[in-house]
Design a protein around this motif. Structure first.
Motif, PDB file in Angstrom:
ATOM      1  N   ILE A  50       0.923  -1.164  -0.192  1.00 49.28           N
ATOM      2  CA  ILE A  50      -0.177   0.106   0.232  1.00 49.28           C
ATOM      3  C   ILE A  50       1.011   1.469  -0.052  1.00 49.28           C
ATOM      4  CG2 ILE A  50      -1.652   1.305   1.394  1.00 49.28           C
ATOM      5  CD1 ILE A  50      -2.766  -1.467   2.198  1.00 49.28           C
ATOM      6  N   ALA A  51       1.829   1.293   0.967  1.00 46.64           N
ATOM      7  CA  ALA A  51       2.887   2.405   0.863  1.00 46.64           C
ATOM      8  C   ALA A  51       3.482   2.610  -0.423  1.00 46.64           C
ATOM      9  CB  ALA A  51       3.682   2.332   1.981  1.00 46.64           C
ATOM     10  N   ALA A  52       4.068   1.427  -0.970  1.00 53.63           N
ATOM     11  CA  ALA A  52       4.631   1.648  -2.390  1.00 53.63           C
ATOM     12  C   ALA A  52       3.795   2.178  -3.501  1.00 53.63           C
ATOM     13  CB  ALA A  52       5.454   0.401  -2.629  1.00 53.63           C
ATOM     14  N   LEU A  53       2.547   1.624  -3.602  1.00 48.39           N
ATOM     15  CA  LEU A  53       1.542   1.917  -4.677  1.00 48.39           C
ATOM     16  C   LEU A  53       1.219   3.353  -4.515  1.00 48.39           C
ATOM     17  CD1 LEU A  53      -0.683  -1.245  -4.878  1.00 48.39           C
ATOM     18  CD2 LEU A  53       1.320  -0.158  -6.391  1.00 48.39           C
ATOM     19  N   ALA A  54       0.950   3.870  -3.204  1.00 45.06           N
ATOM     20  CA  ALA A  54       0.588   5.273  -2.646  1.00 45.06           C
ATOM     21  C   ALA A  54       1.599   6.308  -3.356  1.00 45.06           C
ATOM     22  CB  ALA A  54       0.228   5.298  -1.251  1.00 45.06           C
ATOM     23  N   ALA A  55       2.956   5.869  -2.877  1.00 44.28           N
ATOM     24  CA  ALA A  55       3.866   6.655  -3.178  1.00 44.28           C
ATOM     25  C   ALA A  55       4.227   6.873  -4.746  1.00 44.28           C
ATOM     26  CB  ALA A  55       5.309   6.547  -2.460  1.00 44.28           C
ATOM     27  N   THR A  84      -1.182   8.917   6.400  1.00 45.13           N
ATOM     28  CA  THR A  84      -0.801  10.187   7.023  1.00 45.13           C
ATOM     29  C   THR A  84       0.938  10.168   7.179  1.00 45.13           C
ATOM     30  OG1 THR A  84      -2.614  10.175   8.178  1.00 45.13           O
ATOM     31  CG2 THR A  84      -1.082  11.251   9.282  1.00 45.13           C
ATOM     32  N   HIS A  85       1.528   8.834   7.498  1.00 45.15           N
ATOM     33  CA  HIS A  85       2.925   8.785   7.726  1.00 45.15           C
ATOM     34  C   HIS A  85       3.597   9.181   6.410  1.00 45.15           C
ATOM     35  CE1 HIS A  85       6.578   7.258   9.768  1.00 45.15           C
ATOM     36  NE2 HIS A  85       6.900   6.850   8.377  1.00 45.15           N
ATOM     37  N   GLY A  91       5.025  13.095  -0.103  1.00 46.86           N
ATOM     38  CA  GLY A  91       4.354  14.407  -0.447  1.00 46.86           C
ATOM     39  C   GLY A  91       2.959  14.710  -0.199  1.00 46.86           C
ATOM     40  N   TRP A  92       2.348  15.510   0.249  1.00 42.60           N
ATOM     41  CA  TRP A  92       0.911  15.751   0.567  1.00 42.60           C
ATOM     42  C   TRP A  92       0.063  15.322  -0.610  1.00 42.60           C
ATOM     43  CZ3 TRP A  92       3.110  16.954   4.986  1.00 42.60           C
ATOM     44  CH2 TRP A  92       2.407  17.077   6.009  1.00 42.60           C
ATOM     45  N   PRO A  93       0.419  15.835  -1.999  1.00 39.15           N
ATOM     46  CA  PRO A  93      -0.399  15.349  -3.164  1.00 39.15           C
ATOM     47  C   PRO A  93      -0.698  13.938  -3.184  1.00 39.15           C
ATOM     48  CG  PRO A  93       1.059  17.086  -3.647  1.00 39.15           C
ATOM     49  CD  PRO A  93       1.584  16.741  -2.545  1.00 39.15           C
ATOM     50  N   LYS A  94       0.263  13.280  -3.101  1.00 39.62           N
ATOM     51  CA  LYS A  94       0.217  11.638  -3.313  1.00 39.62           C
ATOM     52  C   LYS A  94      -0.722  11.193  -2.243  1.00 39.62           C
ATOM     53  CE  LYS A  94       4.099  10.947  -6.321  1.00 39.62           C
ATOM     54  NZ  LYS A  94       5.501  10.098  -6.609  1.00 39.62           N
TER      55      LYS A  94
END
Length: 253
Positions: A50-55, A84-85, A91-94
């Motif tokens: 999830i973290a990788a795909l969101a980034a 949130t982390h 970055g905020w947009p992603k």
């Protein structure tokens, strides 16, 4: 289990018509060899994915993996905290875009849970919608067919599962327990800390909530059972590591 069968069907339906080999690799290698490695639990692999795909801004893949992460034990609050982390590093947009994806997933799950129950009887024929049991949660040749799920507020669901000789599930548990009804062949079942037990046609097996266990065929015989479990907060199973050959071949009663 119905959730794994649904995931395999989704991969086959969306990728298979154009690239059947890619669909097979996705089910058998990505969700099989990679996701079943015991160094990370499925929940932790979901969090990392999830973290990788969101980034990376991969919204289509993110929606799928947020749903899978909830099945693997993540809570909605933990998904929100991870995003949130992420805002401070990607970055905020992603992060805000990922939050919007998560919101759609959560609302979709809530809408499905609130959907009205179908009117009248629902009859599912034997062998309907068969899919291969994912290598991430099963060892050996396993077929999951005739999936069913209650409508409305009902959390009941399950499927008919056939294990070929030597095949078995991973260790796993159910938040509200699980009922197995053996319909054919001879199988094995074990709760953590207890001996391996033999099960035969007509046997009904109840596993209490939260008890780690596994079940499957014997080395010499196939086995079919109907598996039934209720979902708690949308989750009906927590998958754990594979059953080792030594555990599987322990003397059975």
């Amino acid at each position: 289990p119905a959730s794994d069968a649904a995931r395999a069907r989704t991969v086959t339906a969306t990728i298979g018509p154009v690239a059947p080999k890619l669909a097979a690799l996705t089910n058998d290698v990505l969700f099989g060899d990679l996701w079943r490695r015991s160094d990370l639990a499925p929940r932790d692999r979901s969090l990392a994915t999830i973290a990788a795909l969101a980034a990376n801004g991969d919204e289509a893949g993110l929606a799928f993996h947020i749903g899978l992460g909830l099945e693997n034990g993540l809570t909605r609050a933990q998904v929100g905290e991870a995003l949130t982390h992420l805002a401070f590093y990607a970055g905020w947009p992603k992060a805000t875009a990922a939050v919007a994806v998560a919101d759609k997933v959560f609302k979709g799950l809530d809408a499905n849970a609130a959907a009205p129950a179908p009117e009248g009887l629902v009859i599912i024929p034997p062998g309907a919608q068969p899919v291969q049991g994912p290598a991430a949660t099963f060892t050996g040749a396993v077929t999951v067919a005739s999936p069913f799920k209650g409508g409305g507020q009902a959390g009941l669901g399950g499927a008919t599962v056939t294990f070929q000789p030597g095949a078995r599930s991973n260790w796993h548990s159910h938040p509200l327990g699980q009922l197995l009804v053996v319909t054919d062949g001879e199988g094995l079942v074990q709760a953590e800390g207890e001996p391996v037990r033999r099960i035969r046609p007509g046997d009904v097996v109840w596993t209490p909530p939260g008890v780690r266990h596994w079940h499957g065929a014997t080395p010499a015989s196939a086995m079919t059972h109907v598996a039934v479990a209720e979902a708690l907060d949308g989750k009906s199973v927590t998958w754990l590591g594979p059953v080792t050959d030594a555990e599987y071949r322990a003397p059975a009663r």
